[in-house]
Enzyme design. Structure first.
Site: not given
Ligand code: F6P
Length: 341
Positions: A10, A72-73, A102, A104-105, A127
């Site tokens: 993200g 995201r992968l 974050g 995952g990365t 977060d």
């Molecule tokens: O991990 C960061 C974050 O912004 C979280 O706070 C939130 O739950 C999530 O990503 C939202 O993800 P996406 O952009 O895939 O909706």
């Protein structure tokens, strides 16, 4: 040295400040060459990249998002990257790879580092839930946006004698809800770390109205949930990336409060507004420092690590440490805000 950089997961205000800082330090400070992979690890795997020189990063310090794009992968494609690390490093003639991302990365970065790729990670997430660093950039911006939103909501809530239920991001860690709720003087804060009783919120609102107050603001993290048996609420499914989908606690709680109180309650879901737009000065500085230290680490050969804020200093910590544990809000931080829980 030839350095590759990518932004994954993200997005987050401050990513461009890191990219700019890496390019400045590497190109001007060391005479390096920098290439930027597009859309995260996908660009690395599929061969989408572009050279980054000083002109390419001009004017991006205050810009939100990421000029490189992000994605995201799936884990399977990340494993593919780890398996192909030798070929990838040769294909791009990389002496160092700086992935910014974050949990995952950084897990992917660790897989690549364990497989022998020269990696220096940079943590990011609004977060603020990465345990190895005191702060991540993006968090201050998200808290500032959420605080301003609640400040604004108070005036309209008061005009209409309403309860505003403001849902902020935070799936498993309630840092944004805690700090924006405190900064805005929210009258109730609900965090994922501590199941809440809607009955306590009802009591709080009734007491406020009894004292002549004409509104209330409740700040709820998207991952917050009611204590067992206190309210009907079904948790969400798991998405293809292994993340829980949330079932809309803000909407659900607002309708529950409206029903129990017999007063109007409105949900406000802040969502991606918290992640968009220009980073605060604090986030720009932290992101710039992370970028500078990542390049220095690469030149020292300090691989398999990531930059981290420890107190006021930037440290390099093992990637393994970065992803070992989620940093959630501890009890003592909740106590400090207890009067609004
Ligand atoms: O991990 C960061 C974050 O912004 C979280 O706070 C939130 O739950 C999530 O990503 C939202 O993800 P996406 O952009 O895939 O909706």
């Amino acid at each position: 040295m030839r350095i590759g950089i990518l932004t994954a997961g993200g997005d987050c205000p401050g990513l461009n400040a890191v990219i700019r800082s890496v390019v400045h330090r590497a190109v001007v400070g060391h005479g390096d060459e920098v290439i930027g992979f597009e859309d995260g690890f996908r660009g690395l795997l599929d061969g989408h990249y572009r050279p980054l020189d000083i002109d390419a990063v001009s004017g991006i310090l205050a810009r939100g998002g990421t000029i490189l794009g992000s994605s995201r992968l799936e884990r399977s494609r990340l494993r593919e990257a780890a398996e192909k690390r030798g070929e990838l490093a040769r294909r791009y003639e990389l002496d160092a790879l700086i992935p910014i991302g974050g949990e995952g990365t950084l897990t992917a970065a660790r897989m690549l580092a364990d497989a022998g790729m020269p990696v220096v990670g940079v943590p990011k997430t609004i977060d603020n839930d990465i345990s190895a660093t005191d702060r991540t950039f993006g968090f201050d911006t998200a808290v500032t946006v959420a605080t301003e939103a609640m400040d604004r909501l108070k005036t309209t809530a008061e005009s209409h004698q309403r309860v505003m239920v403001v849902e902020v991001m935070g799936r498993h860690a309630g840092w944004i809800a805690l700090e924006s709720g405190m900064a805005a003087g929210a009258h109730g804060i609900c965090l994922p770390e501590r199941p809440f009783d809607p009955g306590d919120l009802v009591k709080m609102v009734e007491e406020r109205f009894d004292r002549g107050k004409r509104f209330a603001v409740v700040c709820v993290a998207e991952g917050a949930h009611p204590a067992d048996g206190t309210m009907d609420y079904k948790k969400g499914e798991i998405d293809p990336f292994g993340h829980e989908r949330f079932a809309g606690i803000g909407n659900r709680l607002a309708s529950e409060l409206e029903r129990r109180l017999g007063k109007e309650a409105r949900p406000v879901i802040l969502g991606h507004i918290q992640r968009g737009g220009t980073p605060t000065a604090y986030d720009r500085v932290l992101a710039t420092r992370f970028g500078w230290h990542a390049v220095e680490a690469a030149h020292r050969g300090d691989f398999g690590r990531m930059t981290a804020l420890r107190g006021t200093q930037i440290a390099l910590v093992p990637l393994a440490e970065a992803v070992a544990r989620l940093k959630t809000v501890p009890e003592d931080r909740m106590h400090e805000a207890e009067s609004v829980f």
